[in-house]
Design a protein around this motif. Structure first.
Motif, PDB file in Angstrom:
ATOM      1  N   ALA A  26      64.400 -29.032  61.758  1.00  0.00           N
ATOM      2  CA  ALA A  26      63.876 -27.697  61.487  1.00  0.00           C
ATOM      3  C   ALA A  26      64.737 -26.656  62.185  1.00  0.00           C
ATOM      4  N   PRO A  27      65.315 -25.713  61.437  1.00  0.00           N
ATOM      5  CA  PRO A  27      66.164 -24.695  62.060  1.00  0.00           C
ATOM      6  C   PRO A  27      65.328 -23.681  62.837  1.00  0.00           C
ATOM      7  N   ALA A  28      65.562 -23.633  64.140  1.00  0.00           N
ATOM      8  CA  ALA A  28      64.740 -22.780  65.001  1.00  0.00           C
ATOM      9  C   ALA A  28      64.821 -21.316  64.594  1.00  0.00           C
ATOM     10  N   ASP A  29      66.025 -20.846  64.259  1.00  0.00           N
ATOM     11  CA  ASP A  29      66.173 -19.430  63.916  1.00  0.00           C
ATOM     12  C   ASP A  29      65.361 -19.063  62.688  1.00  0.00           C
ATOM     13  N   ASP A  30      65.336 -19.952  61.682  1.00  0.00           N
ATOM     14  CA  ASP A  30      64.561 -19.665  60.472  1.00  0.00           C
ATOM     15  C   ASP A  30      63.079 -19.593  60.775  1.00  0.00           C
ATOM     16  N   TRP A  31      62.588 -20.526  61.601  1.00  0.00           N
ATOM     17  CA  TRP A  31      61.172 -20.512  61.956  1.00  0.00           C
ATOM     18  C   TRP A  31      60.821 -19.239  62.714  1.00  0.00           C
ATOM     19  N   ARG A  32      61.700 -18.831  63.617  1.00  0.00           N
ATOM     20  CA  ARG A  32      61.408 -17.641  64.412  1.00  0.00           C
ATOM     21  C   ARG A  32      61.471 -16.386  63.561  1.00  0.00           C
ATOM     22  N   ASP A  33      62.421 -16.345  62.634  1.00  0.00           N
ATOM     23  CA  ASP A  33      62.482 -15.206  61.720  1.00  0.00           C
ATOM     24  C   ASP A  33      61.215 -15.126  60.874  1.00  0.00           C
ATOM     25  N   LEU A  34      60.732 -16.289  60.428  1.00  0.00           N
ATOM     26  CA  LEU A  34      59.511 -16.304  59.633  1.00  0.00           C
ATOM     27  C   LEU A  34      58.317 -15.867  60.474  1.00  0.00           C
ATOM     28  N   ALA A  35      58.253 -16.329  61.724  1.00  0.00           N
ATOM     29  CA  ALA A  35      57.142 -15.944  62.601  1.00  0.00           C
ATOM     30  C   ALA A  35      57.112 -14.432  62.810  1.00  0.00           C
ATOM     31  N   GLU A  36      58.283 -13.835  63.010  1.00  0.00           N
ATOM     32  CA  GLU A  36      58.342 -12.379  63.184  1.00  0.00           C
ATOM     33  C   GLU A  36      57.937 -11.660  61.895  1.00  0.00           C
ATOM     34  N   TYR A  37      58.345 -12.209  60.774  1.00  0.00           N
ATOM     35  CA  TYR A  37      57.987 -11.648  59.463  1.00  0.00           C
ATOM     36  C   TYR A  37      56.469 -11.669  59.274  1.00  0.00           C
ATOM     37  N   LEU A  38      55.839 -12.784  59.642  1.00  0.00           N
ATOM     38  CA  LEU A  38      54.389 -12.907  59.500  1.00  0.00           C
ATOM     39  C   LEU A  38      53.664 -11.971  60.460  1.00  0.00           C
ATOM     40  N   ASP A  39      54.202 -11.805  61.659  1.00  0.00           N
ATOM     41  CA  ASP A  39      53.585 -10.867  62.600  1.00  0.00           C
ATOM     42  C   ASP A  39      53.648  -9.439  62.067  1.00  0.00           C
ATOM     43  N   ARG A  40      54.758  -9.083  61.421  1.00  0.00           N
ATOM     44  CA  ARG A  40      54.851  -7.743  60.837  1.00  0.00           C
ATOM     45  C   ARG A  40      53.820  -7.576  59.725  1.00  0.00           C
ATOM     46  N   ALA A  41      53.603  -8.648  58.981  1.00  0.00           N
ATOM     47  CA  ALA A  41      52.589  -8.587  57.909  1.00  0.00           C
ATOM     48  C   ALA A  41      51.200  -8.407  58.504  1.00  0.00           C
ATOM     49  N   ARG A  42      50.935  -9.084  59.630  1.00  0.00           N
ATOM     50  CA  ARG A  42      49.621  -8.954  60.281  1.00  0.00           C
ATOM     51  C   ARG A  42      49.370  -7.524  60.742  1.00  0.00           C
ATOM     52  N   HIS A  43      50.409  -6.914  61.262  1.00  0.00           N
ATOM     53  CA  HIS A  43      50.241  -5.587  61.857  1.00  0.00           C
ATOM     54  C   HIS A  43      50.577  -4.458  60.873  1.00  0.00           C
ATOM     55  N   GLY A  44      50.915  -4.840  59.629  1.00  0.00           N
ATOM     56  CA  GLY A  44      51.153  -3.821  58.614  1.00  0.00           C
ATOM     57  C   GLY A  44      52.408  -3.010  58.828  1.00  0.00           C
ATOM     58  N   SER A  45      53.424  -3.644  59.458  1.00  0.00           N
ATOM     59  CA  SER A  45      54.671  -2.912  59.674  1.00  0.00           C
ATOM     60  C   SER A  45      55.795  -3.554  58.868  1.00  0.00           C
ATOM     61  N   ALA A  46      56.659  -2.732  58.321  1.00  0.00           N
ATOM     62  CA  ALA A  46      57.777  -3.240  57.522  1.00  0.00           C
ATOM     63  C   ALA A  46      58.820  -3.883  58.409  1.00  0.00           C
TER      64      ALA A  46
END
Length: 260
Positions: A240-260
């Protein structure tokens, strides 16, 4: 009824099917709209007619729904050709494996208890056996969780997972990974995190998280931190590529908080 050249096959109008299945007409209409259960035929007047094949799919939908899957996950499972009977058998195998593991744990704890109740200190082998049986030297993922959660918090996860019963397998191994794959496709395609489709995925992820954490924000934060620190261990995928997982986690956090 529709009469063919050699055979007669039955069809069901939506009202009759609703009455027979215990569902409402409104539910069947909704499932048609979202593509979960579309009738194979229509009358000349445009009314829905369900065939025997549609009844088979309806049975599968109801069987998977009874295990706690969301409708979109049920659709993904069935469209991918996953056999509900196989999934139920997999669950049964998992339950039997758990029973066997508990039997081993019981034997080791009984032996350890007998030694502790005697005059002599328990043998080191008995202690190590008990530790292994309760996960003291468990998989990498559990050790990673242990860096971010207290023992009582990990026990909350175990207890709530056990309480979910057979649904646990589907939620963790079918629905949750499917949600992450869909979210990653959105991220890779450049879909804004504020897009409603992405936010719906995140909302369902958070619903699943609450099932296992009991809504405890501290446990949820600890689990996310464990995924951020060592996604390979948490996903049981050494590649599992760590950078991809972390990028996805940050993307999901932005979705949670309603920020682009």
């Amino acid at each position: 009824m529709h009469r063919g050249s050699m055979t007669t096959s039955a069809t069901w109008k939506v009202g009759r099917l609703a009455e027979s299945s215990g569902l409402t007409v409104r539910t069947l209409h909704h499932w048609d709209t979202i593509g979960l259960l579309r009738p194979s035929q229509r009358t000349p007047g445009g009314h829905r007619e369900y065939t025997e094949d549609d009844l088979v799919r309806l049975y599968q939908v109801l069987a998977l729904r009874s295990l706690g899957l969301a409708l979109d996950s049920i659709a993904a499972c069935l469209d991918a050709g996953i056999d509900p009977l196989r999934l139920v058998r997999d669950h049964l195998a998992g339950v039997e494996a758990s029973i066997e593991a508990l039997g081993v744990l019981r034997e080791r704890l009984v032996r350890l208890g007998e030694e502790l109740s005697g005059d002599e200190a328990p043998a080191a082998t008995a202690l190590l056996d008990a530790l292994r049986a309760i996960g003291g030297t468990g998989p990498e993922g559990e050790r990673t969780l242990g860096c971010h959660l207290e023992a009582d918090e990990i026990e909350v996860l175990r207890t709530r997972a056990a309480a979910l019963g057979p649904a646990t397998h589907y939620l963790l191994e079918v629905e949750w990974p499917g949600l992450y794959r869909r979210a990653e496709r959105h991220r890779a395609a450049g879909t804004p995190a504020t897009d409603q489709a992405v936010r719906r995925l995140v909302a369902r992820m958070d619903e699943l998280s609450a099932l296992f954490t009991g809504g405890d924000a501290g446990i949820s934060a600890g689990v996310r931190a464990a995924w951020h620190d060592d996604p390979a261990a948490m996903s049981a995928d050494p590649d599992a590529p760590a950078d991809d997982w972390r990028d996805l986690a940050e993307y999901l956090d932005r979705a949670r908080h309603g920020s682009a």
